[in-house]
Design an enzyme around this catalytic site. Structure first.
Site, mmCIF file in Angstrom:
data_model
loop_
_atom_site.group_PDB
_atom_site.id
_atom_site.type_symbol
_atom_site.label_atom_id
_atom_site.label_comp_id
_atom_site.label_asym_id
_atom_site.label_seq_id
_atom_site.Cartn_x
_atom_site.Cartn_y
_atom_site.Cartn_z
ATOM 1 N N HIS A 126 0.861 -1.188 0.000
ATOM 2 C CA HIS A 126 0.000 0.000 0.000
ATOM 3 C C HIS A 126 0.900 1.242 0.000
ATOM 4 O O HIS A 126 1.952 1.246 0.648
ATOM 5 C CB HIS A 126 -0.895 -0.015 1.245
ATOM 6 C CG HIS A 126 -1.889 1.100 1.286
ATOM 7 N ND1 HIS A 126 -1.539 2.393 1.620
ATOM 8 C CD2 HIS A 126 -3.214 1.126 1.027
ATOM 9 C CE1 HIS A 126 -2.615 3.156 1.562
ATOM 10 N NE2 HIS A 126 -3.651 2.410 1.205
ATOM 11 N N GLU A 128 0.831 4.177 1.410
ATOM 12 C CA GLU A 128 1.225 4.762 2.710
ATOM 13 C C GLU A 128 2.267 3.871 3.388
ATOM 14 O O GLU A 128 3.253 4.362 3.948
ATOM 15 C CB GLU A 128 0.006 4.929 3.622
ATOM 16 C CG GLU A 128 0.400 5.569 4.955
ATOM 17 C CD GLU A 128 -0.677 5.457 6.028
ATOM 18 O OE1 GLU A 128 -1.862 5.649 5.729
ATOM 19 O OE2 GLU A 128 -0.314 5.170 7.182
ATOM 20 N N SER A 227 -8.222 0.408 1.574
ATOM 21 C CA SER A 227 -7.993 -0.350 2.825
ATOM 22 C C SER A 227 -8.992 0.081 3.883
ATOM 23 O O SER A 227 -9.583 -0.716 4.599
ATOM 24 C CB SER A 227 -6.621 -0.033 3.418
ATOM 25 O OG SER A 227 -5.634 -0.514 2.620
ATOM 26 N N SER A 270 -12.304 7.737 1.619
ATOM 27 C CA SER A 270 -12.023 8.073 0.219
ATOM 28 C C SER A 270 -13.300 8.096 -0.621
ATOM 29 O O SER A 270 -13.225 8.109 -1.851
ATOM 30 C CB SER A 270 -11.028 7.057 -0.359
ATOM 31 O OG SER A 270 -11.504 5.743 -0.120
HETATM 32 S S1 SF4 Z 1 -6.769 12.319 7.768
HETATM 33 FE FE1 SF4 Z 1 -7.104 10.815 6.116
HETATM 34 S S2 SF4 Z 1 -5.193 10.772 4.980
HETATM 35 FE FE2 SF4 Z 1 -4.764 11.723 6.968
HETATM 36 S S3 SF4 Z 1 -4.086 10.044 8.211
HETATM 37 FE FE3 SF4 Z 1 -6.266 10.299 8.568
HETATM 38 S S4 SF4 Z 1 -7.215 8.847 7.159
HETATM 39 FE FE4 SF4 Z 1 -5.082 9.115 6.478
#
Ligand code: SF4
Length: 288
Positions: A126, A128, A227, A270
């Site tokens: 992934h 990240e 995810s 998302s």
């Molecule tokens: S705000 Fe969104 S992009 Fe940032 S860490 Fe949290 S889930 Fe991930």
């Protein structure tokens, strides 16, 4: 039939910020590339592409020169910044501040304690996670299940982190098993647990449970590759067996609503709100 959209679902602030950065540049007609999908949602990606965003993959990025490239909220490993510097690429860095803080913490733990095994609970490959592993020059171990704990050396210090969008429940299960094993080895004092799951995910977990319990049927909207979508759908399913995962309206089967008097629509960090609204309208117009 009552239809309600979960007000807490939809883009997290990291994704909102990344999309806003992209839209601002595109409005100024600046040619903009994004390294990987800006958001794990095909319909939102189609929308961004229509306003000019061009998605590139790593192979293409490595060969590019003198371009403007957006780094998405997931973040990137140090290698990406090095390539950009070498190839005169201007980076628009939309790495989420929460991810950035986690990258720094992992880097610090790794550089200050060279004996420590850095463990990341997350999905191998992934974006990240690749960015997090990159902070340790590829030495961090990525695990996704209790079985993966067998790969660790319990005699050595361990620092366990989590990808920001993983399930808090699964993380707790893994950490509790890890504590058990290190206690049995007599090395529990060498364990450091850093719960780095983002608040936007862990709070949604609780809110979503309440929301899913409130409705007869749950329509969970998310890209299949998200995810966070998979983790949050499991939360819905655990409290409401009549929960269905869809990515677009055409996947809906209307027999799901037989005998239902209320439908809840929710999604991942998302999932765009406009998509959930379209789906609510679609269900409404077909069930009248
Ligand atoms: S705000 Fe969104 S992009 Fe940032 S860490 Fe949290 S889930 Fe991930």
């Amino acid at each position: 039939m009552k239809i309600e959209i979960d007000k807490y679902s939809g883009f997290c602030f990291g994704v909102i910020n990344a999309i806003a950065k992209a839209e601002k540049l595109l409005k100024e007609n600046i040619p903009l590339y994004c390294l990987g999908d800006l958001v794990h949602n095909n319909l939102e990606m189609d929308r961004l592409q229509k306003i000019g965003l061009q998605t590139i993959q790593y192979e293409e990025f490595k060969k590019m020169k003198n371009a403007i490239v957006l780094i998405r909220a997931h973040g990137e490993p140090p290698e990406t910044y090095e390539i950009a510097k070498k190839n005169n690429i201007t980076l628009i860095d939309a790495t989420c501040p929460v991810v950035l803080r986690l990258q720094k913490k992992i880097k610090k733990t790794y550089t200050e304690n060279n004996e420590t095994q850095i463990v990341i609970f997350g999905k191998k490959g992934h974006a990240e996670v690749n960015g997090l592993v990159g902070q340790t020059y590829g030495n961090a171990l990525v695990i996704n299940s209790i079985d993966d704990l067998d790969k660790l050396d319990f005699n050595k210090p361990i620092a366990i982190f989590s990808q920001t969008t993983q399930s808090p429940h699964k993380y707790d299960e893994i950490v509790s098993e890890l504590k058990k094993r290190m206690t049995a080895y007599g090395t529990i004092e060498k364990l450091e647990c850093i719960n780095s799951i983002c608040n936007q995910v862990s709070l949604r977990d609780k809110e979503l449970k309440n929301f899913a319990q409130k409705h007869d049927v749950i329509i969970f909207v998310s890209g299949k590759q998200s995810s966070n979508g998979k983790a949050l759908f499991e939360v819905c399913k655990s409290v409401n067996p009549q929960s269905y995962f869809i990515s677009e309206a055409s996947e809906i089967q209307f027999e799901w609503f037989n005998n239902a008097s209320s439908v809840g629509i929710c999604g991942a960090t998302s999932t765009p709100m406009w998509l959930m609204k379209n789906i609510a309208e679609y269900i409404e117009s077909h069930t009248k």
